[in-house]
Design an enzyme around this catalytic site. Structure first.
Site, PDB file in Angstrom:
ATOM      1  N   ARG A  62      37.927  73.933   7.172  1.00  0.00           N
ATOM      2  CA  ARG A  62      38.218  74.922   8.224  1.00  0.00           C
ATOM      3  C   ARG A  62      37.184  74.807   9.338  1.00  0.00           C
ATOM      4  NH1 ARG A  62      36.169  79.618   7.780  1.00  0.00           N
ATOM      5  NH2 ARG A  62      36.691  79.982   5.596  1.00  0.00           N
ATOM      6  N   TYR A 114      54.678  81.043  30.293  1.00  0.00           N
ATOM      7  CA  TYR A 114      55.467  80.689  29.111  1.00  0.00           C
ATOM      8  C   TYR A 114      55.850  81.961  28.333  1.00  0.00           C
ATOM      9  CZ  TYR A 114      56.570  78.768  24.532  1.00  0.00           C
ATOM     10  OH  TYR A 114      57.189  78.471  23.343  1.00  0.00           O
ATOM     11  N   ASP A 186      46.968  76.496  31.444  1.00  0.00           N
ATOM     12  CA  ASP A 186      47.871  75.876  30.474  1.00  0.00           C
ATOM     13  C   ASP A 186      48.354  74.585  31.135  1.00  0.00           C
ATOM     14  OD1 ASP A 186      50.150  75.033  29.074  1.00  0.00           O
ATOM     15  OD2 ASP A 186      50.702  77.064  28.476  1.00  0.00           O
ATOM     16  N   LYS A 211      54.399  69.266  22.908  1.00  0.00           N
ATOM     17  CA  LYS A 211      55.255  68.748  23.974  1.00  0.00           C
ATOM     18  C   LYS A 211      54.852  67.297  24.308  1.00  0.00           C
ATOM     19  CE  LYS A 211      56.625  72.952  23.596  1.00  0.00           C
ATOM     20  NZ  LYS A 211      56.156  74.038  24.453  1.00  0.00           N
TER      21      LYS A 211
END
Ligand SMILES: *Cc1c(COP(=O)(O)O)cnc(C)c1O
Length: 397
Positions: A62, A114, A186, A211
């Site tokens: 982690r 978004y 973004d 994407k």
């Protein structure tokens, strides 16, 4: 100690390379232990302490894993930042960045953000006392007038989704700096191949790597890159504290995808320009949104801050009824949410990516019922156009 010098030297050499070359020579492309031609997948949750006085570099996955680390260093190199971080989705990366803020803070956010980011801000962060104002970021005066005494951050997305409006990144990052705001972009639509916001003065760059970076519709991932080490330590603390990390298999898949980024983007963009021109010439198409089109209001800013226009086009088929019939009639593109893949993807924002936005807010933001978003893939463009043509002509206005 000499290894530290070598690492610094190597890093400098890498930074001097052209972007396309960096994609393939990012530092971890050859495994130092074996010479293997790809980064090993360290499928391990924990790491043995051979000598308790000299702990291993990573102690628990982690907090750090060599496979994920290779990806994180890779994206930092590509964006020109100091530190990269890999998350299990774009929304996980964006959520972690918003956790930089505290109850009572206010953010200025691009209005056609978004849909998932809109949901996070208006359905979750608002409950925690983090407030957002949504403004049209193509109008700098509107941004400035949204400033409050408790404003702490400015969040941009450009080109915006799905109407492809262009925000002047450098101008707003500079204003944000003057006001002591943390600036975020973004960068999903452009990727560092076309646009590197940190070079324009931005503090944190975020990605849905699902994407274009991944590029194959087969991995869900998010990335964050910071402009300096101090912000890097803060995001690291959040990533580890929230437990929001990308798994090693997906980290590997994402690196595999990123290697071909320039070839994919360049090919898709040439096709996207052809498609945008073709759509613009059709009397049965109400509007075409593409920053590369002559007459696009943001074209000049786009050309200043990016080296291309990208591979996403939106167009209005005239009505919701017709848009739906066209979606059912196309044979080549995936009809789906998402974008930025080797295959073309046609989506319907009103019912897909922006369904979480109230209908009247959608209308205000130009997300009409007839709007379709075409993410151009690697198919031959003549085939894509012929397919769209038959779908449109079978379903006249
Ligand atoms: C898809 C997308 C996101 C969300 O990313 P996920 O990987 O789906 O969580 C954020 N921003 C933009 C611009 C996107 O297209």
């Amino acid at each position: 100690m000499s290894s530290v010098i070598n690492t610094d030297q190597k890093h400098k050499e890498q930074q001097a390379l052209n972007f396309d070359t960096k994609l393939l020579h990012f530092g971890a492309e050859v495994d130092a232990a074996t010479g293997a031609s790809s980064v090993p997948i360290y499928q391990a949750s924990t790491f043995h302490h051979e000598d308790i006085f000299n702990p291993p570099q990573h102690d628990y996955s982690r907090s750090g894993n060599p496979t994920r680390q290779a990806l994180e260093d890779y994206i930092a190199l590509l964006e020109g930042g100091t530190n990269g971080f890999a998350f299990p989705s774009g929304m996980a990366a964006i959520s972690a960045a918003f956790m930089m803020f505290s109850s009572g803070d206010h953010l200025i956010v691009t209005e056609d953000v978004y849909g998932g980011t809109y949901r996070l801000l208006t359905g979750i962060l608002n409950r925690l006392g983090i407030d957002a104002s949504f403004v049209d970021m193509t109008r700098i005066e509107e941004v400035k007038s949204a400033l409050r005494p408790n404003t702490k951050g400015i969040y941009m997305e450009t080109p915006s989704n799905p109407t492809l409006k262009i925000t002047d990144i450098a101008a707003l990052a500079a204003w944000g700096k003057e006001q002591g705001l943390l600036s975020m972009v973004d960068n999903t639509f452009m990727t560092p191949y076309y646009q590197r916001p940190i070079e324009l003065g931005v503090d944190i760059v975020l990605h849905s790597a699902t994407k274009f970076l991944g590029g194959h519709s087969d991995v869900l991932a998010g990335l964050a890159v910071t402009a300096n080490e101090e912000l890097g330590r803060k995001i690291k603390y959040l990533q580890n504290g929230l437990g929001s990390v990308l798994g090693v298999q997906d980290s590997w898949l994402l690196m595999r995808g990123i290697k071909t980024l320039s070839a994919r983007m360049a090919h898709s963009e040439i096709s996207a320009r052809k498609l945008a021109d073709w759509l613009s010439g059709r009397p049965d198409i109400e509007a075409v949104y593409y920053p590369g089109l002559e007459g696009h209001p943001g074209r000049e800013i786009q050309e200043r801050q990016s080296s291309g226009y990208g591979a996403v086009i939106s167009f209005d088929a005239g009505s919701g009824e017709r848009a739906k019939r066209v979606l059912n009639a196309v044979k080549l593109p995936l009809v789906a949410v998402s974008l930025g893949a080797v295959e073309s993807i046609l989506s319907y924002p009103a019912m897909m990516s922006h369904a979480s936005m109230p209908a009247e807010v959608r209308r205000e933001r130009g997300i009409t019922d007839g709007l379709l978003r075409f993410s151009v893939g690697l198919e031959n463009i003549e085939d894509l156009i012929a397919d769209l043509q038959q779908a449109l002509e079978q379903n006249p206005v």
